[in-house]
Design a protein around this motif. Structure first.
Motif, PDB file in Angstrom:
ATOM      1  N   ASP A 155       0.869  -1.185   0.000  1.00  0.00           N
ATOM      2  CA  ASP A 155       0.000   0.000   0.000  1.00  0.00           C
ATOM      3  C   ASP A 155       0.909   1.239   0.000  1.00  0.00           C
ATOM      4  OD1 ASP A 155      -3.069   0.831   1.030  1.00  0.00           O
ATOM      5  OD2 ASP A 155      -1.496   2.243   1.630  1.00  0.00           O
ATOM      6  N   ALA A 156       0.463   2.329  -0.610  1.00  0.00           N
ATOM      7  CA  ALA A 156       1.307   3.520  -0.749  1.00  0.00           C
ATOM      8  C   ALA A 156       1.632   4.187   0.587  1.00  0.00           C
ATOM      9  CB  ALA A 156       0.628   4.527  -1.675  1.00  0.00           C
ATOM     10  N   HIS A 157       0.894   3.812   1.656  1.00  0.00           N
ATOM     11  CA  HIS A 157       1.129   4.400   2.972  1.00  0.00           C
ATOM     12  C   HIS A 157       1.794   3.378   3.904  1.00  0.00           C
ATOM     13  CE1 HIS A 157      -2.400   6.479   1.168  1.00  0.00           C
ATOM     14  NE2 HIS A 157      -1.712   7.545   1.553  1.00  0.00           N
ATOM     15  N   ASP A 197      -3.623   2.193  -4.117  1.00  0.00           N
ATOM     16  CA  ASP A 197      -3.364   3.643  -4.083  1.00  0.00           C
ATOM     17  C   ASP A 197      -1.981   4.026  -4.606  1.00  0.00           C
ATOM     18  OD1 ASP A 197      -2.154   2.552  -1.862  1.00  0.00           O
ATOM     19  OD2 ASP A 197      -3.257   3.749  -0.382  1.00  0.00           O
TER      20      ASP A 197
HETATM   21 ZN   LIG Z   1      -2.901   3.520   1.576  1.00  0.00          ZN
END
Ligand SMILES: [Zn+2]
Length: 302
Positions: free
Chosen positions: A160-162, A237
């Motif tokens: 995930d991008a986070h 994302d």
């Molecule tokens: Zn995320």
């Protein structure tokens, strides 16, 4: 060749209707499920029952669980969570989603690969929800597995991008769990935790640079940590058109990301449970399509 369908866990109650201005595309669960079925790929969709509270208690504080169940979170806690709290409804939805992840890890250990058509709520801490994540499904599933198989070594692959801050915090002192997170360094959450292996990337990182970093670091992680099970939080994302991810992957680069992770994990016969993670694409329906594409790639890998 194994032609048995991939077990995918799902419940229509994964959806939790939100006001139209809310950035979380809640219909992504239903839409991605429908597109997965339409793709004709070999999957078996299995409904889930809500997770028992005793399993949530393996990770979460009793007072926090009660606050979600009764709908009694404070204003600051609600702002941190980022979701409106309708008592009973959010509770049920969250208990279904965690149950899907627990079912998926068991199925992955039996079959080699399985999916929860939701999950990857990696920002949730034991006593607080955060960033649309109520309960930490990955942590609950791992603790539940460890209750019966205490020696099981679990690798969490979080693309995930986070950053997977909640998961990193929960397993910071547990040598049986290796948390790997590749994310944008200067993005949400502003306060990061220390994962077992963090790969912080620059904002708006190109797809090419992202894929190189992923391939190199993931192969090093697999050499360093001999896992019995991988839980992959895919994340939609990372796409260039995402509102929050701050990465620049094209549709084709997202597909290559999925192939790369599946190849690295399944290439060494590691059982993999696939989870959705986040996705906030500007184009309606695109987040759902990216999640469905990930599951199709996984099913085709078998
Ligand atoms: Zn995320």
């Amino acid at each position: 060749v194994d032609l048995s369908p991939v077990r995918c866990f799902y419940h229509p109650g994964y959806e939790y209707p939100l006001p139209p201005e809310h950035p979380f595309p809640m219909d992504k669960f239903r839409v991605s499920h429908d597109r997965l079925i339409q793709s004709g790929v070999g999957v078996e969709v299995i409904p889930v029952e809500p997770i028992p509270t005793e399993d949530l208690l393996r990770v979460h504080e009793p007072g926090y669980i009660e606050a979600i169940r009764k709908g009694s979170l404070g204003t600051d806690e609600l702002r941190c969570l980022g979701l409106p709290l309708r008592a009973g409804e959010l509770w049920l939805r969250s208990c279904l989603e965690v149950a899907g992840t627990l079912a998926a890890v068991h199925a992955a250990l039996e079959d080699g690969l399985s999916c929860n058509l939701a999950g990857g709520t990696h920002h949730a801490y034991p006593s607080a929800g955060m960033g649309y994540c109520v309960f930490n499904d990955v942590a609950v599933a791992i603790r539940s597995l460890h209750a019966r198989q205490p020696g099981l070594r679990v690798l969490v692959v979080d693309t995930d991008a986070h950053q997977g801050n909640g998961t990193a915090f929960i397993f910071g002192e547990d040598p049986r769990v290796f948390t790997y997170s590749i994310h944008v360094g200067a993005n949400y959450p502003s306060r990061k935790e220390r994962s077992s292996w963090d790969v912080p990337l620059p904002r708006y990182v190109s797809g090419g640079e992202y894929l190189c970093s992923l391939e190199e670091s993931l192969s090093q992680v697999l050499q360093e940590f001999p896992a019995d099970l991988a839980i992959w939080i895919a994340g939609a994302d990372c796409h260039i058109n995402d509102r929050f991810g701050q990465m620049s992957l094209s549709n084709e680069e997202m597909r290559r990301r999925d192939q790369l992770v599946l190849g690295a994990l399944r290439g060494i016969n590691l059982p993999v449970a696939v989870l959705y993670g986040g996705g906030y694409n500007r184009t309606p329906g695109h987040t759902a399509q990216l999640h469905a594409d990930t599951v199709v790639s996984a099913a085709e890998w078998c």
